[in-house]
Write a protein that holds these residues in place. Structure first.
Motif, PDB file in Angstrom:
ATOM      1  N   THR A 133     -21.994  -9.397  -8.336  1.00 26.69           N
ATOM      2  CA  THR A 133     -22.245 -10.347  -9.560  1.00 26.69           C
ATOM      3  C   THR A 133     -23.673 -11.008  -9.785  1.00 26.69           C
ATOM      4  OG1 THR A 133     -19.788 -10.952  -9.719  1.00 26.69           O
ATOM      5  CG2 THR A 133     -21.300 -12.376 -11.049  1.00 26.69           C
TER       6      THR A 133
ATOM      7  N   VAL B 187     -12.961 -26.377  -6.429  1.00 23.51           N
ATOM      8  CA  VAL B 187     -13.787 -25.593  -7.219  1.00 23.51           C
ATOM      9  C   VAL B 187     -13.884 -26.373  -8.600  1.00 23.51           C
ATOM     10  CG1 VAL B 187     -13.882 -23.308  -8.641  1.00 23.51           C
ATOM     11  CG2 VAL B 187     -12.725 -23.453  -6.167  1.00 23.51           C
TER      12      VAL B 187
ATOM     13  N   VAL C 158     -26.036 -13.625 -10.858  1.00 21.02           N
ATOM     14  CA  VAL C 158     -25.739 -15.182 -11.214  1.00 21.02           C
ATOM     15  C   VAL C 158     -27.184 -16.103 -11.313  1.00 21.02           C
ATOM     16  CG1 VAL C 158     -23.421 -15.446 -10.140  1.00 21.02           C
ATOM     17  CG2 VAL C 158     -25.624 -16.044  -8.611  1.00 21.02           C
TER      18      VAL C 158
ATOM     19  N   PRO D 153     -11.423 -19.037 -12.103  1.00 21.50           N
ATOM     20  CA  PRO D 153     -12.553 -19.607 -11.384  1.00 21.50           C
ATOM     21  C   PRO D 153     -12.490 -19.810  -9.943  1.00 21.50           C
ATOM     22  CG  PRO D 153     -11.854 -21.022 -13.167  1.00 21.50           C
ATOM     23  CD  PRO D 153     -10.944 -19.727 -13.130  1.00 21.50           C
TER      24      PRO D 153
ATOM     25  N   TYR E  61     -15.723 -15.929 -15.518  1.00 24.42           N
ATOM     26  CA  TYR E  61     -14.829 -15.482 -14.412  1.00 24.42           C
ATOM     27  C   TYR E  61     -13.456 -15.559 -14.997  1.00 24.42           C
ATOM     28  CZ  TYR E  61     -18.475 -15.281 -10.921  1.00 24.42           C
ATOM     29  OH  TYR E  61     -19.620 -15.162 -10.376  1.00 24.42           O
TER      30      TYR E  61
ATOM     31  N   TYR F 201     -20.318 -22.833 -12.538  1.00 24.56           N
ATOM     32  CA  TYR F 201     -19.355 -22.744 -11.413  1.00 24.56           C
ATOM     33  C   TYR F 201     -19.840 -23.494 -10.189  1.00 24.56           C
ATOM     34  CZ  TYR F 201     -16.892 -19.529 -14.630  1.00 24.56           C
ATOM     35  OH  TYR F 201     -16.162 -18.883 -15.706  1.00 24.56           O
ATOM     36  N   GLY F 202     -18.972 -23.987  -9.403  1.00 24.31           N
ATOM     37  CA  GLY F 202     -19.439 -24.513  -7.868  1.00 24.31           C
ATOM     38  C   GLY F 202     -18.193 -24.572  -7.063  1.00 24.31           C
ATOM     39  N   ALA F 203     -18.419 -24.722  -5.917  1.00 26.30           N
ATOM     40  CA  ALA F 203     -17.367 -25.034  -4.857  1.00 26.30           C
ATOM     41  C   ALA F 203     -17.760 -25.878  -3.598  1.00 26.30           C
ATOM     42  CB  ALA F 203     -16.459 -23.809  -4.494  1.00 26.30           C
TER      43      ALA F 203
ATOM     44  N   VAL G 113     -14.870 -17.950  -7.276  1.00 26.72           N
ATOM     45  CA  VAL G 113     -15.928 -18.670  -6.529  1.00 26.72           C
ATOM     46  C   VAL G 113     -16.026 -19.237  -5.209  1.00 26.72           C
ATOM     47  CG1 VAL G 113     -17.467 -20.870  -7.156  1.00 26.72           C
ATOM     48  CG2 VAL G 113     -16.672 -19.770  -9.075  1.00 26.72           C
TER      49      VAL G 113
ATOM     50  N   SER H  29     -15.418 -26.050 -12.465  1.00 24.28           N
ATOM     51  CA  SER H  29     -16.159 -25.350 -13.558  1.00 24.28           C
ATOM     52  C   SER H  29     -16.464 -26.437 -14.903  1.00 24.28           C
ATOM     53  CB  SER H  29     -15.182 -24.379 -13.889  1.00 24.28           C
ATOM     54  OG  SER H  29     -14.508 -23.730 -13.107  1.00 24.28           O
TER      55      SER H  29
ATOM     56  N   ARG I 176     -18.125 -11.131  -5.274  1.00 30.71           N
ATOM     57  CA  ARG I 176     -19.012 -12.026  -5.630  1.00 30.71           C
ATOM     58  C   ARG I 176     -20.296 -11.075  -5.619  1.00 30.71           C
ATOM     59  NH1 ARG I 176     -19.243 -17.473  -5.037  1.00 30.71           N
ATOM     60  NH2 ARG I 176     -21.441 -17.102  -5.365  1.00 30.71           N
TER      61      ARG I 176
END
Length: 202
Positions: free
Chosen positions: A159, A86, A161, A147, A144, A103-105, A150, A88, A156
């Motif tokens: 939410t 993850v 985005v 994080p 968040y 944010y990403g994963a 994510v 950020s 989610r």
């Protein structure tokens, strides 16, 4: 001798780096990272989380370059809950406050060898226009509290985005004793292995 012939766990070793990012509208950014993994997984060596240096775009390139090292080894008894990275990204707003820029994963690659992943980033959006205005005025963007949400996906769906930027990560993956435990991660059919491991990871 008996332990080596019949291992009770397998190992996943991750080396690599958070290479950089592409955020056309922002500069002077840094990146935080952490891992999310299932109950049967445990880190044995390395760092579970970290933070890069602040970097700025050069005059020759619009990319942000971090080249920040990743190094961790996990042990597990089964592939369920395969680890995810993850990331950020943060940077200053017009008032100089640090705010989240994305944010990403991504799942750690399932097959041994060299891999590169480009992670699409997103930010939570205010639900109401008034929230958006007051958030801008006070320098408080929606974030968040953890994080790791994510990668987990729970909650989610409610939410809002907005997509924003990309982060590039390179991995060198090694595994040990997976085949002895009945899991084939050989390169003979990586697409089949990846789809199988993704089903485990859900």
């Amino acid at each position: 001798m008996e332990t080596s012939s019949n291992p009770s766990v397998f190992l996943l070793t991750v080396n690599g780096q958070i290479e950089g990012a592409n955020f056309p509208d922002y500069d002077s950014l840094y990146c935080k990272y952490c891992y999310v993994y299932g109950h049967d997984w445990a880190p044995t060596t390395g760092l579970e989380e970290g933070i890069t240096q602040i970097t700025s775009k050069s005059t020759q390139s619009h990319r942000l370059i971090w080249n920040f090292p990743l190094e961790i080894t996990f042990k597990s008894t089964n592939p369920s809950g395969w680890p995810q990275l993850v990331v950020s990204v943060y940077g200053p707003d017009v008032f100089g406050n640090d705010v989240v820029r994305g944010y990403g994963a991504t799942h750690i690659p399932f097959t041994p060898g060299q891999h590169t992943r480009t992670i699409p980033m997103f930010v939570p959006e205010p639900t109401w226009r008034l929230q958006k205005f007051t958030g801008w005025l006070l320098g408080r963007r929606p974030e968040y509290t953890d994080p790791k949400v994510v990668a987990q996906g729970e909650g989610r769906e409610v939410t809002r985005v907005r997509s924003q930027g990309f982060v590039t990560v390179s991995f060198h993956i090694m595994t040990k004793d997976m085949k002895k435990m009945g899991y084939d991660t050989g390169p003979s059919s990586p697409s089949a292995i990846q789809s199988e491991a993704q089903s485990y990871a859900k």
